[in-house]
Enzyme design. Structure first.
Site, short mmCIF file in Angstrom:
data_model
loop_
_atom_site.label_atom_id
_atom_site.label_comp_id
_atom_site.label_asym_id
_atom_site.label_seq_id
_atom_site.Cartn_x
_atom_site.Cartn_y
_atom_site.Cartn_z
N ARG A 52 0.84 -1.20 0.00
CA ARG A 52 0.00 0.00 0.00
C ARG A 52 0.87 1.25 0.00
NH1 ARG A 52 -1.80 2.71 4.34
NH2 ARG A 52 -1.71 0.89 5.69
N TYR A 104 -16.73 15.74 -17.16
CA TYR A 104 -17.23 14.41 -16.87
C TYR A 104 -18.24 14.44 -15.71
CZ TYR A 104 -17.15 9.63 -15.03
OH TYR A 104 -17.50 8.41 -14.54
N ASP A 176 -7.15 18.09 -16.12
CA ASP A 176 -7.43 16.71 -16.52
C ASP A 176 -6.94 16.57 -17.97
OD1 ASP A 176 -8.59 14.35 -17.51
OD2 ASP A 176 -10.23 14.47 -16.07
N LYS A 201 -8.17 5.06 -19.65
CA LYS A 201 -8.47 5.43 -21.03
C LYS A 201 -7.26 5.22 -21.93
CE LYS A 201 -12.47 6.69 -19.30
NZ LYS A 201 -12.28 6.73 -17.84
#
Length: 383
Positions: A52, A104, A176, A201
């Site tokens: 982690r 978005y 973004d 993406k």
């Protein structure tokens, strides 16, 4: 600015940050599935303690993306929304954030529903209009978050102009960069404080991995984001990191083919009698064409268009054979999406209609298939 790159973008995309594994000579960087790592003795760490906190495969993905964005460090998250959520933790109760209004739907939901209860105020405006951005700034404004090109109407915001405004007023600028990727656009070089990606993406590129990234050159921001990453635990898994690294190797090749197809499809749609308007930044009549050319080296593969009659919507979504009706974008396959009921379904209807995200709007994510097959597929349902 990040470090001056010795090699080209394409070379770093293929070789990665470390050019394979130094200890074994493996060309494909190894997949380290271990959750924990052995210590040789008290205060003797190998640099890896618990996955982690850090994992060698994730670290390679982070260093590679940082190189490609020309940033000091990148942090890899479980998805794009997790990366953006970590960025939101840079703000506190009472702060005000400005966001692109055409963005978005998940980002809209994050600020409108999730963080509003913590008294983080959000204003959604047309950030492609710099005067509107200036007018929206308040004494408690601490961040400006933009998508450029925006989703789904492909508005283009001047990254340098936004960054200059933010620096003058001690505001964090977040861009973004999912649609254009670092191959076509590098916001940090234009002054942005943070770049975020849905790595799901184009970076991954094959619709087989969920990933998110936040990249910065600001050491204080990097430390805060890394603290949030390890504290909230929304980290990219080793296997997904490995898939992401594999996808990035062909990013430049995929983007060039995708853009080649997109330009041809956008021009074909412009000439179709049943299409009212085409939104693609690669068309020279697009409102943001010149700004995009100034700050980017390409136009990408995202197209939205409006049909003149709603009957073509059902025909498009039900009868295409090559193009798939599916959410998401950025893979090698061409996908068609209906923003009104899919990606932007949770936006209030009055806002959607104000923006033009209505029953007539269709979005295409162009893939790498044969261009004639793609155009003939569209022709079969639009003519």
């Amino acid at each position: 600015m990040g470090n001056k790159l010795r090699y080209s973008f394409e070379t770093y995309a293929v070789s990665g940050a470390r050019k394979g594994d130094k200890s074994t000579g493996a060309i494909s960087y190894p997949l380290y599935l271990s959750a924990t790592f052995k210590h040789n003795g008290l205060n003797e760490s190998t640099g890896y303690d618990y996955s982690r906190l850090q994992n060698p495969t994730r670290e390679e993905a982070e260093k590679t993306i940082a190189l490609l964005e020309n940033g000091k460090e990148a942090l890899a998250f479980s998805c794009g929304m997790a990366a953006l959520t970590a960025c939101v933790h840079l703000f506190k109760s009472g702060d005000h954030v400005i966001l692109s209004e055409d963005l978005y739907g998940g980002t809209f939901r994050l600020f409108d529903e999730v963080y509003s209860v913590y008294n983080i105020e959000a204003s959604f405006i047309d950030t492609s209009d710099i005067n509107k951005v200036k007018d929206a700034i308040r004494s408690n404004t601490r961040g400006i978050i933009i998508e450029t090109p925006s989703n789904p109407l492909m508005r283009v915001t001047d990254i340098k102009a936004i960054s200059d405004i933010c620096k003058a007023k001690n505001i964090i600028s977040i861009v973004d960069n999912t649609f254009l990727t670092p191959y076509y656009q590098r916001p940090l070089e234009l002054g942005a404080d943070i770049v975020v990606h849905s790595g799901t993406k184009y970076l991954g590129g094959h619709n087989d991995v969920l990933a998110g990234f936040a990249i910065s050159n600001n050491e204080e921001i990097i430390e805060k984001l890394r603290f949030m990453q390890k504290s909230t635990g929304a980290i990219l898994s080793p296997f997904d990191s490995w898939l992401l690294l594999r996808g990035v190797k062909t990013l430049h090749i995929r983007m060039d083919r995708i853009q080649e197809n997109a330009i041809k499809i956008a021009k074909w749609l412009e000439c179709n009698k049943n299409v009212e308007k085409v939104y693609y930044v690669g068309l020279n009549n697009h409102k943001g064409y010149e700004v995009n050319k100034e700050q980017s080296s390409g136009f990408g593969g995202m197209i939205s268009f409006r049909v003149k009659d709603k009957k073509y919507v059902e025909n498009l979504l039900s009868n295409l054979k090559v193009i798939s009706f599916a959410e998401s974008l950025g893979g090698v396959e061409t996908l068609i999406t209906y923003p009104f009921t899919q990606t932007h379904s949770e936006m209030p209807e009055e806002i959607k209609r104000k923006l033009g995200i209505d029953e007539y709007l269709i979005r295409l994510s162009i893939g790498i298939e044969n261009i004639d097959d793609l155009i003939n597929d569209l022709k079969s349902v639009l003519e």
